[in-house]
Each structure stands twice: as C-alpha cells, then as structure tokens.
Design an enzyme around this catalytic site. Sequence first.
Site, PDB file in Angstrom:
ATOM      1  N   GLY A  12      -5.081  -6.108  35.106  1.00  0.00           N
ATOM      2  CA  GLY A  12      -5.345  -7.401  35.736  1.00  0.00           C
ATOM      3  C   GLY A  12      -4.202  -7.837  36.650  1.00  0.00           C
ATOM      4  O   GLY A  12      -3.237  -7.098  36.864  1.00  0.00           O
ATOM      5  N   ASN A  37     -12.680  -7.392  34.303  1.00  0.00           N
ATOM      6  CA  ASN A  37     -12.274  -8.218  35.455  1.00  0.00           C
ATOM      7  C   ASN A  37     -11.182  -7.538  36.266  1.00  0.00           C
ATOM      8  O   ASN A  37     -10.320  -8.198  36.848  1.00  0.00           O
ATOM      9  CB  ASN A  37     -11.813  -9.602  34.980  1.00  0.00           C
ATOM     10  CG  ASN A  37     -11.798 -10.606  36.118  1.00  0.00           C
ATOM     11  OD1 ASN A  37     -12.690 -10.614  36.963  1.00  0.00           O
ATOM     12  ND2 ASN A  37     -10.762 -11.435  36.179  1.00  0.00           N
ATOM     13  N   SER A 126      -1.033 -20.878  28.548  1.00  0.00           N
ATOM     14  CA  SER A 126      -1.210 -21.510  29.857  1.00  0.00           C
ATOM     15  C   SER A 126      -0.804 -22.968  29.773  1.00  0.00           C
ATOM     16  O   SER A 126      -0.936 -23.601  28.714  1.00  0.00           O
ATOM     17  CB  SER A 126      -2.696 -21.410  30.228  1.00  0.00           C
ATOM     18  OG  SER A 126      -3.008 -22.306  31.257  1.00  0.00           O
ATOM     19  N   ALA A 127      -0.390 -23.511  30.904  1.00  0.00           N
ATOM     20  CA  ALA A 127      -0.094 -24.946  30.985  1.00  0.00           C
ATOM     21  C   ALA A 127      -1.334 -25.775  30.686  1.00  0.00           C
ATOM     22  O   ALA A 127      -1.221 -26.972  30.435  1.00  0.00           O
ATOM     23  CB  ALA A 127       0.426 -25.273  32.375  1.00  0.00           C
ATOM     24  N   TYR A 150     -12.084 -22.862  28.017  1.00  0.00           N
ATOM     25  CA  TYR A 150     -11.010 -21.885  28.263  1.00  0.00           C
ATOM     26  C   TYR A 150      -9.708 -22.381  27.635  1.00  0.00           C
ATOM     27  O   TYR A 150      -9.031 -21.649  26.903  1.00  0.00           O
ATOM     28  CB  TYR A 150     -10.823 -21.666  29.777  1.00  0.00           C
ATOM     29  CG  TYR A 150      -9.524 -20.968  30.126  1.00  0.00           C
ATOM     30  CD1 TYR A 150      -9.325 -19.631  29.819  1.00  0.00           C
ATOM     31  CD2 TYR A 150      -8.470 -21.661  30.740  1.00  0.00           C
ATOM     32  CE1 TYR A 150      -8.127 -18.995  30.116  1.00  0.00           C
ATOM     33  CE2 TYR A 150      -7.264 -21.036  31.041  1.00  0.00           C
ATOM     34  CZ  TYR A 150      -7.097 -19.704  30.722  1.00  0.00           C
ATOM     35  OH  TYR A 150      -5.908 -19.078  31.005  1.00  0.00           O
ATOM     36  N   LYS A 154      -7.107 -20.931  24.405  1.00  0.00           N
ATOM     37  CA  LYS A 154      -5.647 -20.727  24.404  1.00  0.00           C
ATOM     38  C   LYS A 154      -5.008 -21.500  23.253  1.00  0.00           C
ATOM     39  O   LYS A 154      -4.123 -20.992  22.558  1.00  0.00           O
ATOM     40  CB  LYS A 154      -5.045 -21.180  25.746  1.00  0.00           C
ATOM     41  CG  LYS A 154      -5.413 -20.280  26.908  1.00  0.00           C
ATOM     42  CD  LYS A 154      -4.826 -18.876  26.761  1.00  0.00           C
ATOM     43  CE  LYS A 154      -5.295 -17.920  27.813  1.00  0.00           C
ATOM     44  NZ  LYS A 154      -4.991 -16.518  27.528  1.00  0.00           N
TER      45      LYS A 154
HETATM   46  P1  NAD Z   1      -7.032 -11.024  34.994  1.00  0.00           P
HETATM   47  O1  NAD Z   1      -8.461 -11.358  34.767  1.00  0.00           O
HETATM   48  O2  NAD Z   1      -6.631 -10.513  36.302  1.00  0.00           O
HETATM   49  O3  NAD Z   1      -6.532 -10.000  33.876  1.00  0.00           O
HETATM   50  C1  NAD Z   1      -7.039 -10.013  32.551  1.00  0.00           C
HETATM   51  C2  NAD Z   1      -7.414  -8.570  32.205  1.00  0.00           C
HETATM   52  O4  NAD Z   1      -7.918  -8.552  30.857  1.00  0.00           O
HETATM   53  C3  NAD Z   1      -8.507  -7.987  33.103  1.00  0.00           C
HETATM   54  O5  NAD Z   1      -8.050  -6.754  33.628  1.00  0.00           O
HETATM   55  C4  NAD Z   1      -9.701  -7.803  32.174  1.00  0.00           C
HETATM   56  O6  NAD Z   1     -10.477  -6.680  32.541  1.00  0.00           O
HETATM   57  C5  NAD Z   1      -9.031  -7.659  30.827  1.00  0.00           C
HETATM   58  N1  NAD Z   1      -9.855  -8.071  29.664  1.00  0.00           N
HETATM   59  C6  NAD Z   1     -10.528  -9.236  29.500  1.00  0.00           C
HETATM   60  N2  NAD Z   1     -11.155  -9.239  28.314  1.00  0.00           N
HETATM   61  C7  NAD Z   1     -10.871  -8.049  27.707  1.00  0.00           C
HETATM   62  C8  NAD Z   1     -11.220  -7.464  26.484  1.00  0.00           C
HETATM   63  N3  NAD Z   1     -12.044  -8.086  25.615  1.00  0.00           N
HETATM   64  N4  NAD Z   1     -10.727  -6.245  26.169  1.00  0.00           N
HETATM   65  C9  NAD Z   1      -9.921  -5.601  27.039  1.00  0.00           C
HETATM   66  N5  NAD Z   1      -9.560  -6.085  28.243  1.00  0.00           N
HETATM   67  C10 NAD Z   1     -10.033  -7.315  28.561  1.00  0.00           C
HETATM   68  O7  NAD Z   1      -6.194 -12.349  34.628  1.00  0.00           O
HETATM   69  P2  NAD Z   1      -4.648 -12.669  34.870  1.00  0.00           P
HETATM   70  O8  NAD Z   1      -4.564 -13.725  35.908  1.00  0.00           O
HETATM   71  O9  NAD Z   1      -3.860 -11.429  35.020  1.00  0.00           O
HETATM   72  O10 NAD Z   1      -4.314 -13.377  33.484  1.00  0.00           O
HETATM   73  C11 NAD Z   1      -3.755 -12.671  32.389  1.00  0.00           C
HETATM   74  C12 NAD Z   1      -3.635 -13.618  31.201  1.00  0.00           C
HETATM   75  O11 NAD Z   1      -2.836 -14.746  31.569  1.00  0.00           O
HETATM   76  C13 NAD Z   1      -4.973 -14.172  30.719  1.00  0.00           C
HETATM   77  O12 NAD Z   1      -4.939 -14.251  29.306  1.00  0.00           O
HETATM   78  C14 NAD Z   1      -5.008 -15.563  31.320  1.00  0.00           C
HETATM   79  O13 NAD Z   1      -5.789 -16.458  30.566  1.00  0.00           O
HETATM   80  C15 NAD Z   1      -3.530 -15.949  31.292  1.00  0.00           C
HETATM   81  N6  NAD Z   1      -3.166 -16.960  32.303  1.00  0.00           N
HETATM   82  C16 NAD Z   1      -3.432 -16.732  33.636  1.00  0.00           C
HETATM   83  C17 NAD Z   1      -3.103 -17.714  34.576  1.00  0.00           C
HETATM   84  C18 NAD Z   1      -3.404 -17.495  36.034  1.00  0.00           C
HETATM   85  O14 NAD Z   1      -3.356 -18.481  36.789  1.00  0.00           O
HETATM   86  N7  NAD Z   1      -3.687 -16.300  36.494  1.00  0.00           N
HETATM   87  C19 NAD Z   1      -2.484 -18.919  34.172  1.00  0.00           C
HETATM   88  C20 NAD Z   1      -2.217 -19.102  32.809  1.00  0.00           C
HETATM   89  C21 NAD Z   1      -2.542 -18.109  31.871  1.00  0.00           C
HETATM   90  N1  UFG Z   2      -7.333 -26.625  45.259  1.00  0.00           N
HETATM   91  C1  UFG Z   2      -7.898 -27.013  46.464  1.00  0.00           C
HETATM   92  N2  UFG Z   2      -8.811 -26.181  47.034  1.00  0.00           N
HETATM   93  C2  UFG Z   2      -9.205 -25.010  46.469  1.00  0.00           C
HETATM   94  C3  UFG Z   2      -8.627 -24.626  45.243  1.00  0.00           C
HETATM   95  C4  UFG Z   2      -7.700 -25.467  44.657  1.00  0.00           C
HETATM   96  O1  UFG Z   2      -7.580 -28.074  47.000  1.00  0.00           O
HETATM   97  O2  UFG Z   2     -10.067 -24.314  47.030  1.00  0.00           O
HETATM   98  C5  UFG Z   2      -6.293 -27.491  44.644  1.00  0.00           C
HETATM   99  C6  UFG Z   2      -6.652 -27.999  43.263  1.00  0.00           C
HETATM  100  O3  UFG Z   2      -7.426 -29.185  43.351  1.00  0.00           O
HETATM  101  C7  UFG Z   2      -5.264 -28.214  42.656  1.00  0.00           C
HETATM  102  C8  UFG Z   2      -4.415 -27.104  43.294  1.00  0.00           C
HETATM  103  O4  UFG Z   2      -5.136 -26.719  44.479  1.00  0.00           O
HETATM  104  O5  UFG Z   2      -4.739 -29.456  43.058  1.00  0.00           O
HETATM  105  C9  UFG Z   2      -4.245 -25.883  42.407  1.00  0.00           C
HETATM  106  O6  UFG Z   2      -5.532 -25.433  41.973  1.00  0.00           O
HETATM  107  P1  UFG Z   2      -5.727 -24.005  41.251  1.00  0.00           P
HETATM  108  O7  UFG Z   2      -7.191 -23.882  40.967  1.00  0.00           O
HETATM  109  O8  UFG Z   2      -5.079 -22.936  42.047  1.00  0.00           O
HETATM  110  O9  UFG Z   2      -4.884 -24.155  39.906  1.00  0.00           O
HETATM  111  P2  UFG Z   2      -5.037 -25.187  38.692  1.00  0.00           P
HETATM  112  O10 UFG Z   2      -3.695 -25.803  38.463  1.00  0.00           O
HETATM  113  O11 UFG Z   2      -6.175 -26.098  38.881  1.00  0.00           O
HETATM  114  O12 UFG Z   2      -5.453 -24.218  37.507  1.00  0.00           O
HETATM  115  C10 UFG Z   2      -4.650 -23.111  37.114  1.00  0.00           C
HETATM  116  C11 UFG Z   2      -5.524 -22.062  36.449  1.00  0.00           C
HETATM  117  C12 UFG Z   2      -6.122 -22.599  35.192  1.00  0.00           C
HETATM  118  C13 UFG Z   2      -5.046 -23.113  34.298  1.00  0.00           C
HETATM  119  C14 UFG Z   2      -4.185 -24.109  35.025  1.00  0.00           C
HETATM  120  C15 UFG Z   2      -3.011 -24.546  34.193  1.00  0.00           C
HETATM  121  O13 UFG Z   2      -6.576 -21.678  37.322  1.00  0.00           O
HETATM  122  O14 UFG Z   2      -6.787 -21.568  34.516  1.00  0.00           O
HETATM  123  O15 UFG Z   2      -3.677 -23.531  36.231  1.00  0.00           O
HETATM  124  O16 UFG Z   2      -2.250 -23.421  33.895  1.00  0.00           O
HETATM  125  F1  UFG Z   2      -5.616 -23.709  33.230  1.00  0.00           F
END
Ligand code: NAD
Ligand code: UFG
Length: 340
Positions: A12, A37, A126-127, A150, A154
Amino acid sequence: MKHPILITGGTGFIGSHTVVAFAEAGQPVVILDNLCNSSPKVLDRLAKLNANPIEFVQADIRDAQALDALFARYSFAGVIHFAGLKAVGESVAQPLRYLENNVSGTLNLLQAMDRANVRRLVFSSSATVYGNPVRMPIPETAALSATNPYGRTKLMCEDALRELHAADPRWHIAILRYFNPVGAHESGLLGESPNGIPNNLMPYITQVALGQRACLQIFGNDYDTPDGTGVRDYLHVCDLAAGHLAALRALHEPQLLTVNLGTGRGVSVQDMVNTFARVNGVPIPQKVMPRRAGDVAVSLADPRQAKALLNWETQFDLERMCADAWRWQSMNPQGFDTPL
Ligand code: NAD
Ligand code: UFG
C-alpha cells in the site's frame, strides 16, 4: 543475518515507502498483503529501488492458517501492521466489512503473533481517533471518540492493544497516530494511487494538475481559520516511513507507546493549492463548494511526544511534499499501470 520484520499492507501507499526505508536501513522485511487496495506492480518498483529482493506473500490477515504458516517459516523480530481499509465514506456504507477486515483482521494477527511468541508490534492508527478535538495542537492524552465506522475500527483496535498489554506486559506495542500523509518517494517510482475519485486533497490536486479532473472542489471557505479553508497537519510519507523505523527501535523493552506522527504545523487547503501551483508551475483550477460532512476545521498534532520517545521529527517541508507528489503523478499518469 538479522531476523526479518513482517510488514502487513506493505504494497500500500504508506507500507511501500516503509519497506524502502527499512531496506535502506539494512533491515530485512517480508510483505504480506491481499492486494485488495494495491497493485502487484508495486513489487516491480520495489525491486528497482532495492539491491536485495523483497519477499512477498499474498495472503489475508484474517486467514489464521496462512499466518501460522508464515510465522512458522520465518523467525520474525516484529510486525508493522498497515493492512486495513481506510475510506471513511465507504465505511459508513459498509460498516460490517470495515469491522471484519480491520478489527477481526487485527485480532487474528495478534492471536497468530501470540502463538508464534512474536510480541513486538507497530500499529497504524490515525488522528481520526480524536473525533472532534477541542484543543489544538492535539496531545496524545486528548479524549478519544469515533465519528464514523472507520474511526471506530481504529479506536477498537487501540482498545484491544491497551487491554492486551495490560493483561500480558510481555508485549512491545507502538500505536502511531498519523496525521495527513502526502508526497511520494523522490524517485517517482512509488506514490499514492487511489482507485476511482480520490477522497483526499493531495491526490485530487495531482489529478487536476494532470488534466484528469477538471477542477478542485474546495470544501468550505467559511471555517474559523485564517483563510476560511480547512487546516491540516500534512507530513511527507517518507518522514512517516522513518517514524516506523524509529518506533521499532524504541520498542527494545516491553511497553506500550502511543505517539502522534505529524509536524505540528497547520496548512490550509488554500495554502496547499497555492504552494502546489507555485512549486510545480502548474495551474490548479478550483471552485469553492459547501463544507464536506464530517470535516473538522483544524487538525494539528502535538509532535513533542514523538521527539521525546522516538527521537523522530519530520525533515521534509510542504514544498518538497508538493514537488514529490507531482513528480510521482506526472511520471505515472496511470499510477502503477504506467509502464516502467
Ligand atoms: P493503503 O490502502 O494504500 O494500504 C493498505 C494495504 O493493506 C493495501 O495494500 C491493502 O491491499 C492491504 N489490506 C487491506 N486489508 C487487508 C487484509 N485483510 N489482508 C491483507 N492485506 C490487506 O492505505 P495506506 O494509506 O497505506 O494506509 C495504511 C494504514 O495506515 C491503514 O491501516 C490506514 O488506515 C492507516 N492510516 C492511513 C492514513 C492515510 O491518510 N493514508 C491516515 C491515518 C492512518
Ligand atoms: N478537501 C477539499 N477538497 C477535496 C478533498 C479534501 O477541499 O477534494 C479538504 C478537506 O475538506 C479538508 C482537507 O482538504 O479540509 C484535507 O482533507 P483530506 O480528505 O485529504 O484529509 P482528512 O483530514 O479529511 O482525512 C484524513 C484521512 C482520514 C483520517 C483523517 C485523520 O483521509 O482517513 O485524515 O487522520 F481519518
């Protein structure tokens, strides 16, 4: 030869960058991912970036037999657990799928680790667990709540880890609460490649910059923030990857650490769009829309605990996040399907 680290979700977005950080630090890893994903083509990119081949196992964290076989085959020094589903809107529509995958999956992984006597874990939180925070920046001691399924997954995983550690203090656990990871590897070989319409700001901006989407929708300009648009704590995904190495190193003793990973600096949607356009010399057509349901005005990490406990802080600034995100997107208009 050092014992390897298991990285679940390692193909991922954050996982793949962490695999590179570990490989560069001389730490062998094994990736487990079910590819629900992510693309197997990530592995070709990782092969280009690393001198040594990266071991990959296609399996699901909910599959106890597959986990037992994996833990029997390798003597893991620990697990970095990224695997999970992460789309907030999808979780509202499919709460059971999210609970099953994220919570049951994590419990299944913990049980397999326990059976194999591997009790060192770094967990992706996550935050979002701060719900609607009242104090900025947010300290780790702030009240926790969930505003969507979601976020609840967490929180439930965090609670399970706290209860597990209280019951069995042999565990070494780091709960890392990420703020907003963006950017991409500087090579342009790895980056974020969402399916369908991006939910998040940075991948939406890069697709507008490429001409794949007509216009960025700014969700609200009437927040109580300096320019009225939402403020977030964006951090470079390579800084976030380094945070996992720092967390694993800090887990030399049995303990439970809970740490925010962010910069502590606020960036508004308007700041982000302006910086991206200026740094990359690409116009970003934009229009202001109503607020998006469920968004908070401001979300900022208090990053002091990460510095004190992990000796970690971010290195890359917003300009660098924008430049790297654009290099990735412009070199890979079809994401990982773009030929190498
Ligand atoms: P991502 O979707 O790119 O990566 C997650 C990976 O987990 C994917 O490759 C998917 O195929 C794999 N996966 C999902 N379910 C699975 C399962 N049951 N068994 C095996 N593999 C599985 O997401 P990411 O952005 O790299 O996020 C990684 C982690 O960090 C996640 O747990 C997400 O909730 C957390 N997180 C992400 C963000 C963000 O903004 N990207 C913010 C806070 C927390
Ligand atoms: N935003 C826009 N236009 C867009 C997308 C986002 O204006 O097309 C704005 C949102 O309203 C927000 C800021 O950009 O003000 C950031 O939005 P993101 O969707 O990039 O991020 P969030 O902070 O809303 O959410 C992310 C992750 C969530 C996680 C959260 C807290 O997507 O999964 O951070 O960690 F829960």
